[in-house]
Design an enzyme around this catalytic site. Structure first.
Site, PDB file in Angstrom:
ATOM      1  CE  LYS A  39      -3.902   1.753   2.772  1.00  0.00           C
ATOM      2  NZ  LYS A  39      -4.780   1.421   3.920  1.00  0.00           N
ATOM      3  CB  SER A  63      -8.224   0.255   5.639  1.00  0.00           C
ATOM      4  OG  SER A  63      -9.036   1.398   5.584  1.00  0.00           O
ATOM      5  CB  SER A  88      -8.146   3.169   2.837  1.00  0.00           C
ATOM      6  OG  SER A  88      -7.292   2.620   3.838  1.00  0.00           O
TER       7      SER A  88
HETATM    8  N1  GLN Z   1     -12.973   3.377   6.409  1.00  0.00           N
HETATM    9  C1  GLN Z   1     -12.378   3.799   7.645  1.00  0.00           C
HETATM   10  C2  GLN Z   1     -12.082   5.271   7.593  1.00  0.00           C
HETATM   11  O1  GLN Z   1     -12.286   5.834   6.573  1.00  0.00           O
HETATM   12  C3  GLN Z   1     -11.181   2.970   7.925  1.00  0.00           C
HETATM   13  C4  GLN Z   1      -9.929   3.455   7.349  1.00  0.00           C
HETATM   14  C5  GLN Z   1      -8.776   2.584   7.639  1.00  0.00           C
HETATM   15  O2  GLN Z   1      -8.890   1.517   8.245  1.00  0.00           O
HETATM   16  N2  GLN Z   1      -7.606   3.052   7.253  1.00  0.00           N
HETATM   17  O3  GLN Z   1     -11.649   5.849   8.540  1.00  0.00           O
END
Ligand code: GLN
Length: 468
Positions: A73, A170, A146
């Site tokens: 990532k 994410s 994400s």
């Molecule tokens: N979808 C969650 C957020 O937007 C989780 C993001 C993540 O785990 N990096 O905060």
């Protein structure tokens, strides 16, 4: 046998070289360019690394990941390789060092830096400054986020495995949407040194893989104390592969009832998980219903704590220290304002504003401090439940992969996609998402949650279920 072990055997038996394998994957990456899984493709570097790996393999100076092509990532710092965190503000940023996890995977072959929601904020991949990633199973749908590019790459044979980050879901949610295994570790199990911070009290890193064995192998390579990350305690790293293969007969599995009545939970998804629980029962586990009474506060608490930490962590991006600087700014304040206004996307700005508000002198007691107290209650729910059971089983996400664009105008509906994963980050415990079935041709993920530093338990249950 897992994917990685299969490839490792082929590599050491000289049925294939790492160079050939890497070329195969690079070819696939080019072919599947339309999915937009990568922000940066490292063709030249990967070919060099594969040649080095082949030397190590020839000398038998290798480990299980030597020569295996993987993706990162794009919020893991990589020495002399651009690291953007999916944001325009870091578009030109080239770190002078590697994240600890990257160093630990030194003998594997890095193919590229995967696309992601900007600064890891999102559930769909659509907040990336480098355009959305598509779900390889249905290209009209999102891959989840994400860690959108990481999941897309593994699901479409553009990488054998990938590392992602999980602050509220994410890793697990994109794994669920793409039919993969995703492991969110205990807070502190894996060093975050060199990973671009989102919300520091929740951020974790972990693998996205094809199967449970691969997840255990990658975890084995990256887990443990790191002197550069003071949140990694000196807790022994067990032999995950050995532990994973033990029987689950008599294992106590709790079903937290609140997770089956959350807002927006799709009925077909719910039924798929209920059927999976029946299978777990047949494998010899003891199923009991349990309660996590503060679950309903998890999303409001998460969306106060995260923006608060985000607004503080992202204050360092000022157009001077890192990356992008707006053209035409003359005075110092002007540089800050223009660089941040042009460099950050909408979702990041929204969170900075909410966080600055919830931390401000007049409101910190009502918002940030209140949320921190409720977070403790949520954590205690999990502590109590793990006195009764070894693992918990729930759906990973309330729905299957949704359509690209479907939720873009509605941040609240995006936030609700984390309703089953965010509580786990607030509690700091580990959780695994594994494929449990399909609804209308789209994968459904099952979430297995364990007690702190008990990754072995969730891998064991996941492995038994996968094999059945
Ligand atoms: N979808 C969650 C957020 O937007 C989780 C993001 C993540 O785990 N990096 O905060």
């Amino acid at each position: 046998m897992g994917q990685i072990l299969k490839l490792h055997n082929q590599l050491i038996n000289k049925e294939i070289s790492s160079l050939e394998l890497t070329k195969e994957y690079l070819k696939n990456i080019k072919k599947k360019n339309n999915l937009n899984a990568f922000i940066t493709i490292l063709e030249k570097e990967a070919l060099e690394a594969a040649k080095e790996a082949d030397k190590l393999l020839a000398e038998e100076d290798c480990n299980i990941l030597t020569g295996i092509p993987y993706a990162l990532k794009d919020n893991f710092c990589t020495k002399n390789i651009r690291t953007t965190a999916g944001s325009k503000i870091l578009e030109p940023y080239v770190p002078p060092f590697n994240a600890t996890a990257v160093n630990k995977l030194n003998d594997a072959v890095l193919l590229g830096k995967a696309n992601m929601d900007e600064f890891a904020m999102g559930v769909s991949g659509e907040s990336s400054a480098f355009g959305p990633t598509k779900n390889p199973i249905d290209e009209t749908r999102v891959p989840g986020g994400s860690s959108s590019g990481a999941a897309c790459a593994v699901a479409s044979n553009q990488a054998v495995f990938a590392l992602g980050t999980d602050t509220g879901g994410s890793i697990r949610q994109p794994a669920s949407f793409c039919g993969l295994v995703g492991l969110k570790v205990t807070y502190g199990r894996v060093s975050r040194y060199g990973v671009i911070a989102m919300a520091s009290s929740l951020d974790t890193i972990g693998p996205i893989t094809q199967d449970v064995e691969d997840a255990a192998l990658v975890l084995q390579a990256i887990a443990g104390k790191d002197k550069f990350d003071s949140t990694t305690p000196d807790v022994i790293v067990p032999d995950y592969i050995k532990d994973m293969k033990k029987s689950i007969k008599g294992m106590k599995v709790g079903i937290p009832k609140e997770f089956f009545y959350v807002e927006g939970l799709d009925n077909d998804v719910k039924q798929t998980i209920e059927q999976a629980i029946e299978k777990i029962k047949k494998l010899g586990a003891k199923i009991t219903e349990v309660s996590l009474p503060h679950t309903k506060y998890a999303i409001p608490v998460y969306y106060i704590i995260v923006p608060s930490e985000v607004s503080s962590n992202l204050a360092r991006y000022d157009g001077i220290k890192y990356g992008f600087k707006a053209a035409g700014a003359e005075e110092l304040l002007d540089v800050y304002e223009k660089s941040r206004a042009q460099g950050f996307g909408d979702e990041v700005k929204r969170r900075i504003m909410i966080g600055a508000y919830s931390l401000s002198a007049g409101y910190i007691d009502a918002y940030y401090r209140q949320a921190s107290k409720v977070r403790t209650l949520i954590r205690k729910d999990f502590e109590n439940v793990f006195k009764q059971v070894d693992c918990l089983v729930t759906p990973t996400a309330p729905t299957t992969a949704f359509k690209l664009g479907e939720k873009c105008q509605d941040p609240i509906s995006m936030y609700l996609a984390d309703i089953l994963t965010a509580p786990i980050n607030l509690a700091g415990v580990p959780a695994l998402s594994i494929p449990a079935g399909e609804v209308k041709g789209l994968p459904v993920g099952m979430q297995i949650i364990g007690d702190q530093f008990r990754e072995s338990d969730i891998l064991r249950l996941g492995y038994a279920f996968e094999n059945a």
